[in-house]
Motif scaffolding. Structure first.
Motif, PDB file in Angstrom:
ATOM      1  N   THR A 114       0.507   7.017   4.747  1.00  0.00           N
ATOM      2  CA  THR A 114       0.196   8.553   4.423  1.00  0.00           C
ATOM      3  C   THR A 114      -1.303   8.727   3.994  1.00  0.00           C
ATOM      4  O   THR A 114      -1.864   9.579   4.333  1.00  0.00           O
ATOM      5  N   ALA A 115      -1.696   7.765   3.032  1.00  0.00           N
ATOM      6  CA  ALA A 115      -2.934   7.866   2.529  1.00  0.00           C
ATOM      7  C   ALA A 115      -3.974   8.037   3.699  1.00  0.00           C
ATOM      8  O   ALA A 115      -4.942   8.777   3.964  1.00  0.00           O
ATOM      9  N   PHE A 116      -3.878   7.096   5.015  1.00  0.00           N
ATOM     10  CA  PHE A 116      -4.751   7.128   5.997  1.00  0.00           C
ATOM     11  C   PHE A 116      -4.666   8.369   7.045  1.00  0.00           C
ATOM     12  O   PHE A 116      -5.572   9.056   7.174  1.00  0.00           O
ATOM     13  N   GLU A 117      -3.442   9.003   7.061  1.00  0.00           N
ATOM     14  CA  GLU A 117      -2.928  10.270   7.860  1.00  0.00           C
ATOM     15  C   GLU A 117      -3.682  11.164   7.106  1.00  0.00           C
ATOM     16  O   GLU A 117      -4.313  12.134   7.858  1.00  0.00           O
ATOM     17  N   GLU A 118      -3.714  11.376   5.730  1.00  0.00           N
ATOM     18  CA  GLU A 118      -4.384  12.621   5.102  1.00  0.00           C
ATOM     19  C   GLU A 118      -5.875  12.339   5.075  1.00  0.00           C
ATOM     20  O   GLU A 118      -6.682  13.466   5.247  1.00  0.00           O
ATOM     21  N   LYS A 119      -6.296  11.260   4.999  1.00  0.00           N
ATOM     22  CA  LYS A 119      -7.801  10.819   5.057  1.00  0.00           C
ATOM     23  C   LYS A 119      -8.675  11.145   6.208  1.00  0.00           C
ATOM     24  O   LYS A 119      -9.599  11.550   6.377  1.00  0.00           O
ATOM     25  N   TYR A 120      -7.778  10.695   7.330  1.00  0.00           N
ATOM     26  CA  TYR A 120      -8.272  10.629   8.430  1.00  0.00           C
ATOM     27  C   TYR A 120      -8.968  12.258   9.026  1.00  0.00           C
ATOM     28  O   TYR A 120      -9.883  12.117   9.869  1.00  0.00           O
ATOM     29  N   SER A 121      -8.099  13.102   8.657  1.00  0.00           N
ATOM     30  CA  SER A 121      -8.625  14.512   8.855  1.00  0.00           C
ATOM     31  C   SER A 121      -9.872  14.803   8.224  1.00  0.00           C
ATOM     32  O   SER A 121     -10.522  15.868   8.994  1.00  0.00           O
ATOM     33  N   THR A 122     -10.354  14.245   7.315  1.00  0.00           N
ATOM     34  CA  THR A 122     -11.719  14.775   6.599  1.00  0.00           C
ATOM     35  C   THR A 122     -12.731  13.600   6.858  1.00  0.00           C
ATOM     36  O   THR A 122     -14.135  13.788   6.912  1.00  0.00           O
ATOM     37  N   ASP A 123     -12.352  12.305   7.204  1.00  0.00           N
ATOM     38  CA  ASP A 123     -13.206  11.321   7.518  1.00  0.00           C
ATOM     39  C   ASP A 123     -12.663  10.307   8.672  1.00  0.00           C
ATOM     40  O   ASP A 123     -12.008   9.588   8.484  1.00  0.00           O
ATOM     41  N   PRO A 124     -12.939  10.598   9.658  1.00  0.00           N
ATOM     42  CA  PRO A 124     -12.298   9.863  11.282  1.00  0.00           C
ATOM     43  C   PRO A 124     -12.920   8.531  10.966  1.00  0.00           C
ATOM     44  O   PRO A 124     -12.352   7.773  11.867  1.00  0.00           O
ATOM     45  N   GLN A 125     -13.774   8.007  10.366  1.00  0.00           N
ATOM     46  CA  GLN A 125     -14.048   6.545  10.054  1.00  0.00           C
ATOM     47  C   GLN A 125     -13.734   6.024   8.946  1.00  0.00           C
ATOM     48  O   GLN A 125     -14.208   5.028   8.380  1.00  0.00           O
ATOM     49  N   CYS A 126     -12.621   6.502   7.994  1.00  0.00           N
ATOM     50  CA  CYS A 126     -12.022   6.158   7.133  1.00  0.00           C
ATOM     51  C   CYS A 126     -11.550   4.515   6.852  1.00  0.00           C
ATOM     52  O   CYS A 126     -11.105   4.304   7.945  1.00  0.00           O
ATOM     53  N   ILE A 127     -11.722   3.997   5.879  1.00  0.00           N
ATOM     54  CA  ILE A 127     -11.115   2.617   5.634  1.00  0.00           C
ATOM     55  C   ILE A 127     -10.485   2.530   4.418  1.00  0.00           C
ATOM     56  O   ILE A 127     -10.632   2.911   3.295  1.00  0.00           O
ATOM     57  N   ILE A 128      -8.987   2.596   4.520  1.00  0.00           N
ATOM     58  CA  ILE A 128      -8.163   2.737   3.471  1.00  0.00           C
ATOM     59  C   ILE A 128      -8.069   1.300   2.587  1.00  0.00           C
ATOM     60  O   ILE A 128      -7.474   0.459   3.233  1.00  0.00           O
ATOM     61  N   ILE A 129      -8.107   1.286   1.335  1.00  0.00           N
ATOM     62  CA  ILE A 129      -7.988   0.020   0.689  1.00  0.00           C
ATOM     63  C   ILE A 129      -7.008   0.180  -0.476  1.00  0.00           C
ATOM     64  O   ILE A 129      -7.217   1.004  -1.302  1.00  0.00           O
ATOM     65  N   PRO A 130      -6.135  -0.819  -0.656  1.00  0.00           N
ATOM     66  CA  PRO A 130      -5.189  -0.584  -1.590  1.00  0.00           C
ATOM     67  C   PRO A 130      -5.877  -1.263  -2.915  1.00  0.00           C
ATOM     68  O   PRO A 130      -6.539  -2.444  -2.589  1.00  0.00           O
ATOM     69  N   GLU A 131      -5.595  -0.863  -4.042  1.00  0.00           N
ATOM     70  CA  GLU A 131      -5.967  -1.641  -5.178  1.00  0.00           C
ATOM     71  C   GLU A 131      -5.002  -1.472  -6.483  1.00  0.00           C
ATOM     72  O   GLU A 131      -4.143  -0.541  -6.639  1.00  0.00           O
ATOM     73  N   TYR A 132      -4.899  -2.494  -7.202  1.00  0.00           N
ATOM     74  CA  TYR A 132      -3.766  -2.581  -8.342  1.00  0.00           C
ATOM     75  C   TYR A 132      -4.674  -2.763  -9.485  1.00  0.00           C
ATOM     76  O   TYR A 132      -5.173  -3.917  -9.464  1.00  0.00           O
ATOM     77  N   GLN A 133      -4.779  -2.037 -10.761  1.00  0.00           N
ATOM     78  CA  GLN A 133      -5.418  -2.368 -11.835  1.00  0.00           C
ATOM     79  C   GLN A 133      -6.874  -3.059 -11.443  1.00  0.00           C
ATOM     80  O   GLN A 133      -7.150  -3.830 -12.146  1.00  0.00           O
ATOM     81  N   GLY A 134      -7.837  -2.353 -10.683  1.00  0.00           N
ATOM     82  CA  GLY A 134      -8.879  -2.475 -10.317  1.00  0.00           C
ATOM     83  C   GLY A 134      -9.048  -3.834  -9.281  1.00  0.00           C
ATOM     84  O   GLY A 134     -10.364  -4.019  -8.779  1.00  0.00           O
ATOM     85  N   GLN A 135      -8.074  -4.573  -8.733  1.00  0.00           N
ATOM     86  CA  GLN A 135      -8.191  -5.366  -7.748  1.00  0.00           C
ATOM     87  C   GLN A 135      -7.855  -4.819  -6.484  1.00  0.00           C
ATOM     88  O   GLN A 135      -6.877  -4.404  -6.362  1.00  0.00           O
ATOM     89  N   LYS A 136      -8.754  -5.243  -5.596  1.00  0.00           N
ATOM     90  CA  LYS A 136      -8.553  -4.694  -4.113  1.00  0.00           C
ATOM     91  C   LYS A 136      -7.504  -5.695  -3.373  1.00  0.00           C
ATOM     92  O   LYS A 136      -7.578  -6.923  -3.792  1.00  0.00           O
TER      93      LYS A 136
END
Length: 195
Positions: A114-136
């Motif tokens: 879902t994050a990709f689908e939302e971000k793709y509309s504003t940045d077609p080159q987006c790279i989605i990176i999950p993080e937890y407590q500052g760790q990728k």
């Protein structure tokens, strides 16, 4: 739509004699459990990339609606398997999934898609990176605009340098758990998870 590239080609050398993806997990195998979680997340196109012990790997997901492609160059490293999957993918983005990250829930996969689908509309080159407590962690989602760059990528064990080279397109997704940080590399990792 995102395509899941599910990497199941590795030789599990650090696990000793067994293939970690064929180990039991909650009444199934590690691989089939991971695959079913992606399906439950609503990922419509899942491309399973096989390599080491391909017939046994394919058999464990034979009843699931996934595309299977064999990577004859799997011994050269993870990147060749990513490339094999991307060559036949149809999605606007690629969620690069490690088959041994069996703790990631369907809801967590859906959060990243879902994050990709939302971000793709504003940045077609987006790279989605999950993080937890500052760790990728993983899985990372690449826009399909990176297809050619990934296919030409020479680093053998993944696309880390490609990701690091383009921070202007990073979008970090805070995750509810540390599941994105946990995979099965050694026997003790597996034993800890099944306790």
């Amino acid at each position: 739509m995102v395509t899941a590239i599910l990497l199941a080609a590795g030789s599990s050398k650090r696990m000793g004699a067994c293939n970690k993806l064929l180990l039991p997990w909650q009444g199934k195998t590690v691989l089939s459990s991971t695959t079913e979680r992606l399906l439950a997340a609503g990922i419509e196109e899942i491309i399973l990339v096989t390599g080491h012990e391909a017939p046994a790997i394919e058999a464990t997901v034979a009843n699931l609606p996934v595309y299977i492609i064999h990577n004859p160059h799997h011994a050269t490293g993870m990147t060749s398997s990513i490339q094999a999957g991307i060559r036949i993918a149809h999605g606007q983005g690629y969620i690069i999934c490690l088959a041994d990250m069996v703790l990631i829930t369907p809801a967590e996969y859906r959060l990243l898609a879902t994050a990709f689908e939302e971000k793709y509309s504003t940045d077609p080159q987006c790279i989605i990176i999950p993080e937890y407590q500052g760790q990728k962690g993983n899985p990372v989602v690449f826009s399909a605009s990176w297809r050619e760059a990934i296919l030409q990528h020479s680093e053998e064990e993944g696309c880390r340098t490609l990701v690091r080279s383009h921070p202007e397109h990073h979008f970090y997704v805070p995750m509810p758990t540390g599941h994105i940080l946990k995979d099965i590399d050694f026997p003790e990792d597996y034993q800890t998870m099944i306790r």
